[in-house]
Structures are given as C-alpha cells and as structure tokens.
Design an enzyme around this catalytic site. Sequence first.
Site, PDB file in Angstrom:
ATOM      1  N   GLY A  59       0.835  -1.198   0.000  1.00  0.00           N
ATOM      2  CA  GLY A  59       0.000   0.000   0.000  1.00  0.00           C
ATOM      3  C   GLY A  59       0.864   1.239   0.000  1.00  0.00           C
ATOM      4  N   GLN A  64       2.996  10.095   1.234  1.00  0.00           N
ATOM      5  CA  GLN A  64       4.303   9.449   1.361  1.00  0.00           C
ATOM      6  C   GLN A  64       5.248   9.830   0.236  1.00  0.00           C
ATOM      7  OE1 GLN A  64       2.349   5.360   2.070  1.00  0.00           O
ATOM      8  NE2 GLN A  64       4.294   5.221   3.150  1.00  0.00           N
ATOM      9  N   CYS A 107       5.699   0.003   7.289  1.00  0.00           N
ATOM     10  CA  CYS A 107       5.367   1.157   6.449  1.00  0.00           C
ATOM     11  C   CYS A 107       6.589   1.513   5.619  1.00  0.00           C
ATOM     12  CB  CYS A 107       4.969   2.333   7.347  1.00  0.00           C
ATOM     13  SG  CYS A 107       4.532   3.831   6.444  1.00  0.00           S
ATOM     14  N   LEU A 108       6.360   1.792   4.332  1.00  0.00           N
ATOM     15  CA  LEU A 108       7.486   2.143   3.465  1.00  0.00           C
ATOM     16  C   LEU A 108       8.154   3.443   3.911  1.00  0.00           C
ATOM     17  CD1 LEU A 108       6.082   1.197  -0.066  1.00  0.00           C
ATOM     18  CD2 LEU A 108       7.636  -0.112   1.394  1.00  0.00           C
ATOM     19  N   HIS A 149      -4.597   1.702   7.522  1.00  0.00           N
ATOM     20  CA  HIS A 149      -3.218   2.213   7.625  1.00  0.00           C
ATOM     21  C   HIS A 149      -2.991   3.330   6.598  1.00  0.00           C
ATOM     22  CE1 HIS A 149       1.330   1.537   7.920  1.00  0.00           C
ATOM     23  NE2 HIS A 149       1.194   2.270   6.830  1.00  0.00           N
ATOM     24  N   GLU A 150      -3.412   3.070   5.354  1.00  0.00           N
ATOM     25  CA  GLU A 150      -3.192   4.067   4.294  1.00  0.00           C
ATOM     26  C   GLU A 150      -4.060   5.303   4.511  1.00  0.00           C
ATOM     27  OE1 GLU A 150      -0.636   3.677   2.584  1.00  0.00           O
ATOM     28  OE2 GLU A 150      -0.365   1.558   3.058  1.00  0.00           O
ATOM     29  N   HIS A 153      -2.539   7.803   6.724  1.00  0.00           N
ATOM     30  CA  HIS A 153      -1.564   8.684   6.066  1.00  0.00           C
ATOM     31  C   HIS A 153      -2.233   9.967   5.558  1.00  0.00           C
ATOM     32  CE1 HIS A 153       2.208   6.469   6.027  1.00  0.00           C
ATOM     33  NE2 HIS A 153       1.614   5.365   5.606  1.00  0.00           N
TER      34      HIS A 153
HETATM   35 NI    NI Z   1       2.476   3.475   5.665  1.00  0.00          NI
END
Ligand code: NI
Length: 188
Positions: A59, A64, A107-108, A149-150, A153
């Site tokens: 995701g 991000q 998380c990236l 989660h996304e 963000h």
């Molecule tokens: Ni994330």
Amino acid sequence: MSSAVAVEKKKLKNPPLEIHHLGDRVLRQPAKRIAKIDDSVRQLAREMLQTMYSSDGIGLAAPQIAVNKQLIVIDCEPDNPTNEPLVLINPKIVAASKALCGAEEGCLSIPGVYLDVIRPEGIEVTFKDENGRPQKIKANGLLARVIQHEMDHLTGVLFVDRVENNLILAEELKKNHFSVNAVQPVKH
Ligand code: NI
C-alpha cells in the site's frame, strides 16, 4: 476494476517517485480531496504503484511521496500478476466493526520497523475509483488493515503513533535510526 492504471508488477532500478520517511514534515500534513479525476491522477496512481512494487510494499498513500492529495494505491497480492490493484480516491470509512484485532504492521516510510497495531477488524469504505466511479467495499482481515493504515496517512497519522508498547517502539525506532521524537501518539 483497476485496469486503467495497471502496471507491470516488477522492481524498477529507478522508481519514478521518492518515498519520504518518518521525521519528514510532508507525512504530517492532511491531504486534500481530489476534485477532478483525470489522466494526471491516473498517471500519478500508476507511478505510485510502480514505486510501491519496487519497494515490496502492499500500500502507498500520496502524502508518502509528498503529494498532498487523498489518493491511495493498494495491492495485497503483489506477487500475483492477475490480482488487480485497488485505487482509492477521497476514501471515507462509513462503518467499522466493534471487534478489534492486533497484527504486525510496517510502512514504506518507516523501513525496518514492524510492530503490532490494534484496529477494527472490519470496515466499510466508500471512495471513487480511478475512473471517477463511486465504490463501496466491505473489507476485513489484511485488506481492512491496509486500508485503515493508508487512510491514516491522509490525515498525517503514522502506524507508530498507534503502537501501545512504548518500550518496544522506542527500541525498534532506535535500532532503525529513527527518532522517537518523530512519533505523535494517538490518544486511545
Ligand atoms: Ni504506511
């Protein structure tokens, strides 16, 4: 559903977008609604998917990559070439289960850190897809978790803000060279 943004699922040496990390202010800014879903939005979704696949993610949210828009891409089966990715524009959670469940998240934007987060097990979410069509899905399990989660963000919340075990959180962040001061705990 998402064929309009389909990209090859592979790792690129030079992904089109740069992913910002914990401590970077762009991750804390609330994202704006997208008024017009056009080719530029679809192109951005494509580049987000390429960047996500290149980093082994499932995701990615626009903040991000320092884009202040309510745009999310998700693919819970990145190794399955026939599974179509999901694009969520202006998503809204319209129902959430009372039942909560905990599972490990990563998380990236916080590479190397994996910690348990407690969230509603199931959700119902409305959004527009990449063609501008309104959609509504019920999700549970991994997909429900990734969507939540996304969506966090989009309001400037990161999963580490929701981790309840502060000792382990501080340890994991330190181990991966992130500052614990970058965490903004969410009140429970
Ligand atoms: Ni994330």
